[in-house]
Design a protein around this motif. Sequence first.
Motif, PDB file in Angstrom:
ATOM      1  N   TYR A  65     -49.657  77.242  41.137  1.00 35.51           N
ATOM      2  CA  TYR A  65     -51.091  77.105  41.632  1.00 35.51           C
ATOM      3  C   TYR A  65     -52.036  75.918  40.407  1.00 35.51           C
ATOM      4  CZ  TYR A  65     -55.617  77.746  43.237  1.00 35.51           C
ATOM      5  OH  TYR A  65     -57.143  77.512  43.524  1.00 35.51           O
ATOM      6  N   ASP A  66     -52.294  74.969  40.873  1.00 28.82           N
ATOM      7  CA  ASP A  66     -52.879  74.253  39.882  1.00 28.82           C
ATOM      8  C   ASP A  66     -54.587  74.185  40.355  1.00 28.82           C
ATOM      9  OD1 ASP A  66     -54.027  72.283  38.209  1.00 28.82           O
ATOM     10  OD2 ASP A  66     -52.490  70.652  38.915  1.00 28.82           O
ATOM     11  N   PRO A  67     -55.016  74.904  39.178  1.00 32.25           N
ATOM     12  CA  PRO A  67     -56.622  75.183  39.485  1.00 32.25           C
ATOM     13  C   PRO A  67     -57.395  74.001  39.700  1.00 32.25           C
ATOM     14  CG  PRO A  67     -55.906  75.611  37.177  1.00 32.25           C
ATOM     15  CD  PRO A  67     -54.802  75.417  38.049  1.00 32.25           C
ATOM     16  N   LEU A  68     -56.908  72.781  38.996  1.00 28.34           N
ATOM     17  CA  LEU A  68     -57.756  71.485  39.216  1.00 28.34           C
ATOM     18  C   LEU A  68     -57.355  70.749  40.477  1.00 28.34           C
ATOM     19  CD1 LEU A  68     -57.644  70.251  35.390  1.00 28.34           C
ATOM     20  CD2 LEU A  68     -59.278  71.902  36.583  1.00 28.34           C
ATOM     21  N   ASP A  69     -56.310  71.163  41.074  1.00 26.47           N
ATOM     22  CA  ASP A  69     -55.847  70.516  42.382  1.00 26.47           C
ATOM     23  C   ASP A  69     -55.223  71.618  43.265  1.00 26.47           C
ATOM     24  OD1 ASP A  69     -55.367  68.580  44.363  1.00 26.47           O
ATOM     25  OD2 ASP A  69     -53.449  67.651  43.269  1.00 26.47           O
ATOM     26  N   PRO A  70     -56.075  72.669  43.843  1.00 26.44           N
ATOM     27  CA  PRO A  70     -55.546  73.610  44.547  1.00 26.44           C
ATOM     28  C   PRO A  70     -54.879  73.352  45.685  1.00 26.44           C
ATOM     29  CG  PRO A  70     -58.148  73.463  44.694  1.00 26.44           C
ATOM     30  CD  PRO A  70     -57.699  72.433  43.614  1.00 26.44           C
ATOM     31  N   ASN A  71     -55.170  72.305  46.372  1.00 30.65           N
ATOM     32  CA  ASN A  71     -54.545  71.782  47.738  1.00 30.65           C
ATOM     33  C   ASN A  71     -53.505  70.577  47.435  1.00 30.65           C
ATOM     34  OD1 ASN A  71     -56.366  73.525  49.247  1.00 30.65           O
ATOM     35  ND2 ASN A  71     -57.874  71.970  48.916  1.00 30.65           N
ATOM     36  N   GLY A  72     -53.012  70.276  46.225  1.00 27.19           N
ATOM     37  CA  GLY A  72     -52.062  69.426  45.902  1.00 27.19           C
ATOM     38  C   GLY A  72     -50.731  69.566  46.208  1.00 27.19           C
ATOM     39  N   ASN A  73     -50.005  68.792  47.157  1.00 26.76           N
ATOM     40  CA  ASN A  73     -48.659  69.138  47.563  1.00 26.76           C
ATOM     41  C   ASN A  73     -47.991  67.826  47.991  1.00 26.76           C
ATOM     42  OD1 ASN A  73     -48.631  69.065  50.581  1.00 26.76           O
ATOM     43  ND2 ASN A  73     -50.263  70.168  50.242  1.00 26.76           N
ATOM     44  N   ILE A  74     -46.783  67.870  48.182  1.00 27.88           N
ATOM     45  CA  ILE A  74     -46.149  66.746  48.909  1.00 27.88           C
ATOM     46  C   ILE A  74     -45.400  67.146  50.154  1.00 27.88           C
ATOM     47  CG2 ILE A  74     -44.103  65.306  48.919  1.00 27.88           C
ATOM     48  CD1 ILE A  74     -44.332  64.898  45.939  1.00 27.88           C
ATOM     49  N   THR A  75     -46.017  66.762  51.224  1.00 22.76           N
ATOM     50  CA  THR A  75     -45.731  67.262  52.866  1.00 22.76           C
ATOM     51  C   THR A  75     -44.481  66.456  53.111  1.00 22.76           C
ATOM     52  OG1 THR A  75     -47.662  68.248  52.955  1.00 22.76           O
ATOM     53  CG2 THR A  75     -46.193  67.795  54.888  1.00 22.76           C
ATOM     54  N   ILE A  76     -43.387  66.921  53.762  1.00 28.62           N
ATOM     55  CA  ILE A  76     -42.229  65.999  54.276  1.00 28.62           C
ATOM     56  C   ILE A  76     -42.282  66.255  55.823  1.00 28.62           C
ATOM     57  CG2 ILE A  76     -39.846  65.520  54.195  1.00 28.62           C
ATOM     58  CD1 ILE A  76     -39.738  66.589  51.644  1.00 28.62           C
ATOM     59  N   LYS A  77     -42.615  65.544  56.811  1.00 25.86           N
ATOM     60  CA  LYS A  77     -42.827  65.529  57.983  1.00 25.86           C
ATOM     61  C   LYS A  77     -41.967  64.991  58.875  1.00 25.86           C
ATOM     62  CE  LYS A  77     -45.914  63.032  60.059  1.00 25.86           C
ATOM     63  NZ  LYS A  77     -47.400  62.525  60.667  1.00 25.86           N
ATOM     64  N   TRP A  78     -41.444  65.581  59.709  1.00 29.98           N
ATOM     65  CA  TRP A  78     -40.245  65.179  60.684  1.00 29.98           C
ATOM     66  C   TRP A  78     -40.813  65.013  62.177  1.00 29.98           C
ATOM     67  CZ3 TRP A  78     -34.442  65.351  59.734  1.00 29.98           C
ATOM     68  CH2 TRP A  78     -33.967  65.561  58.347  1.00 29.98           C
ATOM     69  N   ASP A  79     -40.820  63.600  62.618  1.00 30.60           N
ATOM     70  CA  ASP A  79     -41.273  63.451  63.904  1.00 30.60           C
ATOM     71  C   ASP A  79     -39.936  62.908  64.820  1.00 30.60           C
ATOM     72  OD1 ASP A  79     -43.987  64.036  63.721  1.00 30.60           O
ATOM     73  OD2 ASP A  79     -44.152  62.221  62.483  1.00 30.60           O
ATOM     74  N   VAL A  80     -39.558  63.713  65.652  1.00 29.35           N
ATOM     75  CA  VAL A  80     -38.556  63.495  66.670  1.00 29.35           C
ATOM     76  C   VAL A  80     -39.138  62.453  67.628  1.00 29.35           C
ATOM     77  CG1 VAL A  80     -37.069  64.147  68.394  1.00 29.35           C
ATOM     78  CG2 VAL A  80     -37.400  65.657  66.409  1.00 29.35           C
TER      79      VAL A  80
END
Length: 478
Positions: A65-80
């Motif tokens: 959990y990065d306190p300076l970027d609490p919402n940081g992530n990489i999201t991989i989205k699959w759209d059929v």
Amino acid sequence: MGTEQHISLASNCQFQTLAVAIAVVARIIKSCILEESGINIDRRNMRVLIAASFLLVLVSSVDAYDPLDPNGNITIKWDVMSWTPDGYVAVVTMNNFQMYRHIMSPGWTVGWTWAKKEVIWSMVGAQATEQGDCSKFKGNIPHCCKKTPTVVDLLPGVPYNQQFSNCCKGGVLAAWGQDPQASVSAFQVSVGQAGTSNKTVKLPKNFTLLGPGPGYTCGPAKIVPPTNFLTPDRRRKTQALMTWNVTCTYSQFLARKHPSCCVSFSSFYNETITSCPSCACGCENKNKCIKSDSKLLSVVGVNTPRKDNTPLIQCTHHMCPVRVHWHVKVNYKDYWRVKIAVTNFNYRMNYTQWTLVVQHPNLNNVTQVFSFDYKPLVPYGSINDTGMFYGMKFYNDLLMEAGPFGNVQSEVLLQKDQNTFTLKQGWAFPRKVYFNGEECMLPPPDAYPFLPNSAHLSRAFISVSMFSIVVLSLIMMW
């Protein structure tokens, strides 16, 4: 020392804390295995084992959990997008929602495990690294038959018929806070031997992401509301037939054993330069480093990156690939000025689209940044003490390899808050520093350049007093 300085010191010790926790768990497990009666754990060992395991999980989760970027992530989205006679066609989109951590060359690598016996018939905008065993197919051969495919981005300049929107950047993803438009990558995949409806499709599992090295942990795929799309004329809205997301988060503990950068300090009011801590980035490769005046540097190809990204580090006492130097330069009546210099000590690495994140309470009032671009980061809304510096495009957004051009620098002018500003107790130095999303090791607080004060003047006063007493004693004896 101030509370904030002790927090910084504690942050630098997290690597040691994790190592101790691992060692404790390993030792107890080993002792249990060696029990004569098999794996018998008494109550005392059980309590210690549970406590050590909890400590291990706690320390790891805190760093993930990065306190300076609490919402940081990489999201991989699959759209059929459509169904086929034996499967579906999906658009896979990777969004880097991290404010200051990007994926640089050689780029991302994503993998997963199929839930059934799916195959990849074709891909546009990316490719699987291995085809696998497709011997049971006659005529039309799939692009990949592996149960656990590994996919990479295509390189720039591929033929137009192989391209897809937001593809073909060599896997490079910019940070969201630096360049949102370049923080997206996408490709199209046609999946066969799969479900052909929302009820029969089985989601892939065990997702992995390398960016480009380890550090990312991906959660399970989760079905979410279908993505909506606007037509080019923005007059019609369509939606995917089915959508699922995979969220991947970064942990510095998983990425590497030691920090990859360090910080040094200096100031106008003290001649002492506080250098990086010794072996800040580990000294395991001290025998493989190269001196700045070595003749080997003139050999052709010495700067060519290796396939495994093995660094060639300049020999220093800290053995870090990157050093950040913070110099308190001038103290005006209403303002103060800081000089920041970033130096590359790796002869085989250019840092493109580099980022530097600094946490300091006076960053809530930045007046001017002279040679870098600057963006405040406000992870908690009301607290504005963190900012991101990055290079100006086509000017200094490329940090060259170690050598005479392997550095970038800038100056920052900050307006004082008369209620909080002070040069005492190291207040003028940053609390946290990140380079390319990696937290750098700070010097210990007791080594910060100190401000000359009455304590040091009193020594001179004591010396004069002692001299006066001696002289008076001699006069009286005479």
